[in-house]
Design a protein around this motif. Structure first.
Motif, PDB file in Angstrom:
ATOM      1  N   PRO A  48     -31.631  -4.434   4.330  1.00 50.23           N
ATOM      2  CA  PRO A  48     -30.436  -5.143   3.839  1.00 50.23           C
ATOM      3  C   PRO A  48     -29.463  -4.250   3.080  1.00 50.23           C
ATOM      4  O   PRO A  48     -28.244  -4.429   3.182  1.00 50.23           O
ATOM      5  CB  PRO A  48     -31.027  -6.225   2.925  1.00 50.23           C
ATOM      6  CG  PRO A  48     -32.413  -6.455   3.451  1.00 50.23           C
ATOM      7  CD  PRO A  48     -32.881  -5.121   3.940  1.00 50.23           C
ATOM      8  N   ARG A  49     -29.972  -3.280   2.330  1.00 52.22           N
ATOM      9  CA  ARG A  49     -29.063  -2.445   1.545  1.00 52.22           C
ATOM     10  C   ARG A  49     -28.219  -1.522   2.416  1.00 52.22           C
ATOM     11  O   ARG A  49     -27.264  -0.911   1.929  1.00 52.22           O
ATOM     12  CB  ARG A  49     -29.856  -1.626   0.526  1.00 52.22           C
ATOM     13  CG  ARG A  49     -30.772  -0.577   1.118  1.00 52.22           C
ATOM     14  CD  ARG A  49     -31.634   0.062   0.038  1.00 52.22           C
ATOM     15  NE  ARG A  49     -32.433   1.171   0.546  1.00 52.22           N
ATOM     16  CZ  ARG A  49     -32.022   2.428   0.577  1.00 52.22           C
ATOM     17  NH1 ARG A  49     -30.815   2.736   0.127  1.00 52.22           N
ATOM     18  NH2 ARG A  49     -32.797   3.380   1.055  1.00 52.22           N
ATOM     19  N   MET A  50     -28.565  -1.420   3.707  1.00 51.54           N
ATOM     20  CA  MET A  50     -27.803  -0.580   4.624  1.00 51.54           C
ATOM     21  C   MET A  50     -26.732  -1.368   5.385  1.00 51.54           C
ATOM     22  O   MET A  50     -26.053  -0.804   6.249  1.00 51.54           O
ATOM     23  CB  MET A  50     -28.750   0.094   5.634  1.00 51.54           C
ATOM     24  CG  MET A  50     -29.700   1.092   5.012  1.00 51.54           C
ATOM     25  SD  MET A  50     -28.820   2.533   4.363  1.00 51.54           S
ATOM     26  CE  MET A  50     -30.175   3.433   3.602  1.00 51.54           C
ATOM     27  N   ASN A  51     -26.562  -2.646   5.069  1.00 46.66           N
ATOM     28  CA  ASN A  51     -25.599  -3.470   5.807  1.00 46.66           C
ATOM     29  C   ASN A  51     -24.182  -2.904   5.734  1.00 46.66           C
ATOM     30  O   ASN A  51     -23.413  -2.983   6.696  1.00 46.66           O
ATOM     31  CB  ASN A  51     -25.612  -4.904   5.267  1.00 46.66           C
ATOM     32  CG  ASN A  51     -26.885  -5.641   5.652  1.00 46.66           C
ATOM     33  OD1 ASN A  51     -27.591  -5.235   6.580  1.00 46.66           O
ATOM     34  ND2 ASN A  51     -27.200  -6.719   4.939  1.00 46.66           N
ATOM     35  N   ALA A  52     -23.829  -2.319   4.587  1.00 46.73           N
ATOM     36  CA  ALA A  52     -22.462  -1.833   4.399  1.00 46.73           C
ATOM     37  C   ALA A  52     -22.132  -0.655   5.309  1.00 46.73           C
ATOM     38  O   ALA A  52     -20.954  -0.409   5.600  1.00 46.73           O
ATOM     39  CB  ALA A  52     -22.246  -1.441   2.934  1.00 46.73           C
ATOM     40  N   VAL A  53     -23.144   0.075   5.755  1.00 49.04           N
ATOM     41  CA  VAL A  53     -22.883   1.264   6.571  1.00 49.04           C
ATOM     42  C   VAL A  53     -23.462   1.140   7.975  1.00 49.04           C
ATOM     43  O   VAL A  53     -23.321   2.073   8.774  1.00 49.04           O
ATOM     44  CB  VAL A  53     -23.466   2.530   5.891  1.00 49.04           C
ATOM     45  CG1 VAL A  53     -22.811   2.771   4.547  1.00 49.04           C
ATOM     46  CG2 VAL A  53     -24.982   2.423   5.739  1.00 49.04           C
ATOM     47  N   ALA A  54     -24.090   0.022   8.292  1.00 47.11           N
ATOM     48  CA  ALA A  54     -24.764  -0.109   9.588  1.00 47.11           C
ATOM     49  C   ALA A  54     -23.782   0.026  10.746  1.00 47.11           C
ATOM     50  O   ALA A  54     -24.032   0.755  11.717  1.00 47.11           O
ATOM     51  CB  ALA A  54     -25.507  -1.438   9.663  1.00 47.11           C
ATOM     52  N   GLY A  55     -22.644  -0.659  10.657  1.00 51.18           N
ATOM     53  CA  GLY A  55     -21.676  -0.612  11.751  1.00 51.18           C
ATOM     54  C   GLY A  55     -21.106   0.774  11.964  1.00 51.18           C
ATOM     55  O   GLY A  55     -21.056   1.281  13.099  1.00 51.18           O
ATOM     56  N   THR A  56     -20.683   1.418  10.879  1.00 48.44           N
ATOM     57  CA  THR A  56     -20.121   2.770  10.990  1.00 48.44           C
ATOM     58  C   THR A  56     -21.176   3.759  11.468  1.00 48.44           C
ATOM     59  O   THR A  56     -20.885   4.663  12.265  1.00 48.44           O
ATOM     60  CB  THR A  56     -19.559   3.220   9.632  1.00 48.44           C
ATOM     61  OG1 THR A  56     -18.663   2.223   9.135  1.00 48.44           O
ATOM     62  CG2 THR A  56     -18.826   4.538   9.764  1.00 48.44           C
ATOM     63  N   SER A  57     -22.405   3.592  10.989  1.00 48.31           N
ATOM     64  CA  SER A  57     -23.482   4.489  11.419  1.00 48.31           C
ATOM     65  C   SER A  57     -23.714   4.385  12.920  1.00 48.31           C
ATOM     66  O   SER A  57     -23.908   5.399  13.606  1.00 48.31           O
ATOM     67  CB  SER A  57     -24.777   4.166  10.667  1.00 48.31           C
ATOM     68  OG  SER A  57     -24.629   4.375   9.283  1.00 48.31           O
ATOM     69  N   MET A  58     -23.680   3.175  13.447  1.00 50.29           N
ATOM     70  CA  MET A  58     -23.893   3.005  14.881  1.00 50.29           C
ATOM     71  C   MET A  58     -22.736   3.586  15.688  1.00 50.29           C
ATOM     72  O   MET A  58     -22.932   4.092  16.795  1.00 50.29           O
ATOM     73  CB  MET A  58     -24.084   1.528  15.214  1.00 50.29           C
ATOM     74  CG  MET A  58     -25.406   0.948  14.706  1.00 50.29           C
ATOM     75  SD  MET A  58     -26.848   1.935  15.190  1.00 50.29           S
ATOM     76  CE  MET A  58     -26.712   1.903  16.968  1.00 50.29           C
TER      77      MET A  58
END
Length: 469
Positions: free
Chosen positions: A445-455
Motif C-alpha cells: 500500500p505504501r507504494m501506491n503513490a509511485v506504482a503507476g510511474t514505476s510501471m
C-alpha cells in the motif's frame, strides 16, 4: 547506512570514554581556579588539550568511516588529466617470473572462493612496506584454459591446456576473474612435473578491460586499445622481451621508448590498423561458473533507505565515476582502503569536479569493476556534501539481482538494466520511500503513490538489456 552525525556522536562518546582523564582534568582545573590554587592552570591546560584531542580524533575516525565527499576534496594534482572513460588502477605487482617463462592468455572456466577470513572486524589494519597480507587477500580456486604459443593462438585448440589450482587474488584485481580473461606466465615443465602457471594480476586487469589503455604512436596519434586482448597481449610480450617495461598507467607513449621497442610497437600498431581487432565482450561466456561476487563481503544491493527530512529538504541522488584507484597498505574486513579519484556530476548542472578521497571499497563491488566504475552519491540538501551509498551502488553495478513486482504480481527482472534501476531509485527518493531490499514490490500500500510511474518505467522491458560501463 548510518548518518554522518550519528557516526560522529558515537565516535565522540567513544573517544571521551577512552580519554576520560582529559575532561576530568578540565573540571578539576576549573574548580581549582575558582579556589585560587596556583596549579589550576596545569590541570586546565591538560584538560583543554585532551578535550581538543577528543574532537580531532573523533572527526578523523568519522571521516575514515563515512564515505563523504565535498569540494574540499578537490584533486590537487592538476598535472594529470583524466578523460571521462579513463580508469587507472594501481595494483600490487606480481612476480616477474623466469626469463624462460612464456606470457599467455588464460580463460577462467570456473572460480570459487576458498578462504577469506580476516580478523580485523570493522577496524582499520595497516601493514608496513610492500607487504600484501594473506588474510586480506582472498584465496580463489581457479580452473583455467591456458592458450598456446603466439604462433598457435589462431589455431583452434592448438597447444592449449587446462590447469586447476588455488591462488591469492589482490582485491583490486578480482574483476579479472569475473570477466574471465587473465594474463599468465607459463613456466617450462621440468622432468615429470606439470607446467607452472602464474597469473599476472595487474596485467590481467588490463586484459580483462578493467583498466583502460590507449597508445600514442610516434606521430602523436592516439589509439584506444581497451578491450582488445589480442593486441594488448602482444604488446605485453614486446615489453617483457624489452626488459620488463611496466604497463602501469593508462597511456603508452611510443615516443618515450627506446628506438627498437618503439619500432616493434609501431609494427604491431600497423598490423592492427590493417586488420582491426573487434572489441572483446565485457565478460566472457560462462560467467555464472566464475561468479564469486556473492561469496565476497560488501553491502547488499538495495534500492536504498531514505530519510524523510533529507527528501523533503531537497536531498537528491547523483552519480559519480571512479577515474583512479590505487592500493594502499590499509585494509578493512569488507574491502581494501584505496586512494581514489572520482568525477562527481552535481545535480544543479554545474560543471563536474574531480575529488581525491581515501575510501574503503567493498570487495563485491571490486569484483565487477570490468562492468562499471560508477557510484551513487546521496547529496545533502544544501549541496555541500556527497556521501557514497554503497547499497544503491551495488544494486546499480549488478552485484545483486534487482526485481520489480507489479501490482498484478507480474515480476520484471532488472538485471543488466542500470538506467531503469537508476530511474526507480530517484523516483523512490523523491517520494521519501525507503526500500532497503533489491526487490521493489509495488503491491504494498505504501507504494501506491509511485506504482503507476514505476510501471511506466518498467514496461518497456521487452527491449534487450544493456550494460553500464
Amino acid at each position: 547506512m548510518r548518518s554522518y552525525a550519528g557516526v560522529l556522536v558515537g565516535k565522540l562518546i567513544f573517544c571521551a570514554i577512552c580519554l576520560c582523564p582529559a575532561p576530568i582534568a578540565l573540571v578539576v582545573g576549573f574548580a581549582a581556579w575558582r579556589d585560587g590554587e596556583d596549579w589550576a592552570w596545569i590541570a586546565l591546560l591538560i584538560g583543554l588539550v585532551g578535550s581538543v584531542l577528543i574532537v580531532v580524533v573523533a572527526l578523523r575516525a568519522t571521516r575514515n568511516e563515512v564515505p563523504r565527499i565535498s569540494r574540499g576534496d578537490l584533486l590537487r594534482d592538476t598535472d594529470v588529466s583524466y578523460g571521462d572513460d579513463t580508469f587507472v588502477l594501481w595494483a600490487p605487482r606480481s612476480p616477474a617470473g623466469s626469463a624462460r617463462a612464456r606470457l599467455a592468455r588464460a580463460d577462467v572456466l570456473e572460480a570459487s572462493l576458498v578462504r577469506y577470513s580476516p580478523e580485523g572486524e570493522a577496524t582499520f589494519t595497516t601493514y608496513g612496506g610492500d607487504h600484501a597480507p594473506d588474510e586480506f587477500t582472498p584465496l580463489i580456486r581457479l580452473r583455467l584454459r591456458v592458450h598456446g604459443s603466439e604462433e598457435a593462438e589462431d589455431a583452434e585448440g592448438s597447444d592449449a591446456f587446462e590447469v586447476t589450482g588455488e591462488c591469492r587474488v589482490p582485491s583490486v584485481c578480482l574483476s579479472a576473474v569475473t570477466a574471465g580473461r587473465l594474463a599468465v606466465l607459463v613456466e617450462p615443465a621440468g622432468p615429470g612435473a606439470d607446467r607452472k602457471v602464474v597469473p599476472l594480476w595487474p596485467r590481467s586487469a588490463l586484459l580483462a578491460g578493467t583498466r583502460t589503455c590507449r597508445v600514442i604512436d610516434i606521430e602523436g596519434r592516439t589509439t584506444e586499445v581497451t578491450g582488445r586482448p589480442g593486441r594488448l597481449l602482444r604488446q605485453m610480450r614486446i615489453f617483457r622481451s624489452a626488459g620488463g617495461v611496466e604497463m602501469i598507467g593508462d597511456t603508452i607513449d611510443l615516443r618515450r621508448l627506446d628506438a627498437d621497442t618503439a619500432a616493434r610497437c609501431t609494427a604491431l600498431a600497423e598490423r592492427y590498423r590493417a586488420h582491426p581487432e573487434d572489441r572483446a565482450p565485457v565478460t566472457e561466456p560462462g560467467e555464472e561458473a566464475r561468479w564469486i561476487v556473492d561469496q565476497l563481503p560488501g553491502e547488499p544491493g538495495a534500492f536504498g533507505s531514505v530519510g524523510r527530512r533529507w527528501s523533503r529538504r531537497g536531498g537528491v541522488l547523483v552519480r559519480a565515476r571512479f577515474l583512479k584507484m590505487a592500493a594502499t597498505h590499509t585494509f578493512q574486513d569488507h574491502g581494501p582502503v584505496l586512494d581514489t579519484v572520482l568525477r562527481v556530476r552535481p545535480a544543479d548542472g554545474t560543471p563536474p569536479f574531480d575529488a581525491a578521497r581515501r575510501l574503503t571499497v567493498p570487495m563485491d563491488y571490486l569484483a565487477v569493476l570490468h562492468r562499471t566504475r560508477e557510484v551513487v552519491l546521496s547529496v545533502s540538501p544544501n549541496g555541500r556534501w556527497y556521501t557514497i551509498d554503497w547499497a544503491r551502488t551495488n544494486l546499480l553495478a549488478g552485484t545483486t539481482a534487482a526485481k520489480v513486482i507489479a501490482p498484478d504480481g507480474q515480476e520484471f527482472p532488472l538485471t543488466g538494466r542500470p538506467e531503469v534501476i537508476w530511474a526507480l531509485m530517484n523516483l523512490l527518493a523523491s517520494h521519501a520511500l525507503a526500500n532497503p531490499t533489491p526487490v521493489l514490490d509495488l503491491r504494498k500500500p505504501r507504494m501506491n503513490a509511485v506504482a503507476g510511474t514505476s510501471m511506466d518505467v518498467v514496461r518497456p522491458l521487452s527491449d534487450p538489456p544493456y550494460r553500464v560501463r
